[in-house]
Design a protein around this motif. Sequence first.
Motif, PDB file in Angstrom:
ATOM      1  N   ASP A 147       0.806  -1.008   0.007  1.00  0.00           N
ATOM      2  CA  ASP A 147       0.066  -0.020   0.104  1.00  0.00           C
ATOM      3  C   ASP A 147       0.801   1.306  -0.057  1.00  0.00           C
ATOM      4  O   ASP A 147       1.685   1.519   0.827  1.00  0.00           O
ATOM      5  N   TYR A 201      -5.837   7.039  -8.198  1.00  0.00           N
ATOM      6  CA  TYR A 201      -5.830   5.728  -7.389  1.00  0.00           C
ATOM      7  C   TYR A 201      -5.642   4.460  -8.335  1.00  0.00           C
ATOM      8  O   TYR A 201      -6.341   4.534  -9.443  1.00  0.00           O
ATOM      9  N   ASN A 203      -4.866   0.015  -8.544  1.00  0.00           N
ATOM     10  CA  ASN A 203      -4.930  -1.137  -8.067  1.00  0.00           C
ATOM     11  C   ASN A 203      -4.370  -2.144  -8.723  1.00  0.00           C
ATOM     12  O   ASN A 203      -4.652  -2.095 -10.003  1.00  0.00           O
ATOM     13  N   HIS A 213      -1.956  -1.273  -3.813  1.00  0.00           N
ATOM     14  CA  HIS A 213      -2.774  -0.178  -3.976  1.00  0.00           C
ATOM     15  C   HIS A 213      -1.853   1.247  -3.967  1.00  0.00           C
ATOM     16  O   HIS A 213      -1.038   1.427  -3.186  1.00  0.00           O
ATOM     17  N   HIS A 215      -1.929   5.566  -3.931  1.00  0.00           N
ATOM     18  CA  HIS A 215      -2.863   6.821  -3.692  1.00  0.00           C
ATOM     19  C   HIS A 215      -1.910   8.030  -4.096  1.00  0.00           C
ATOM     20  O   HIS A 215      -0.809   8.033  -3.590  1.00  0.00           O
TER      21      HIS A 215
END
Length: 265
Positions: A147, A201, A203, A213, A215
């Motif tokens: 992440d 974003y 994925n 993921h 951001h």
Amino acid sequence: MKVGVIGLGYWGPNLVRNFLSTPGVERVYGCDLDEKRLAFIKSRFPAVEITKDTDFVLRSADIDAVAIATPVATHYPLAKKAIENGKHVLVEKPLTASVKEAEDLINLAEKNKKVLMVDHTFIYTGAVRKIKELIDNGEIGEIYYFDSVRINLGLFQHDVNVIWDLATHDVSIMDFVINSRPVSVSAFGTSHYNGIEDIAYINVNFDNGIIAHFHVSWLAPVKVRRILISGTKKMIIYDDTEPSEKVKIYDKGVVVTSQEGIHRL
């Protein structure tokens, strides 16, 4: 070795400085169309040969390698001409403005037996290499997820969106530390100003169940550069804004209780 640096704006001076301090580099040529940038480089690095003639840098038999730090739309034609003229090429990220252009350059470099390299600087840092070592040694166990958050206020780019500008750093880190193959990618973004996405974003799903993921944003009030990697044994937090202790390891896992007892995943 003699090296040419094309583009002396934001990142070019860093390339010049590092080439000058690299053993084996005999001479560095700095090239830019802006006279002020040329004068700035010459004042900081008097040993650099400066020129406005891009064609000279790309064609000169005296230059062995070329580093390209120009707007993205120019990466492909400049790198293509450099390789065709027998030069090794280092290109700032992103490599090109399209997949097809990138594939063309890769094939051309292989055909001409030249090095084509993208300057993904983070994979050469001690912090990221330590993360890879921990993962490869099995210290965090099987990876659950990757992440990443990379946000700040500006700099707004005029030729590429926030994915191409910011996410490329974290995608390169993910690709470096995770030894699995992605099977799907989805990306969502939106633009609030000039038609270029400024928040997005991403994925990514892997063939072994790992999920990643990302951001990224140019519209955040704070600067965040953080990656969290979760495993079956331990978890890693990599915070590039920390002046020290950029990598922290948490000895935390997941415990599942059932009627049969307790099982640690």
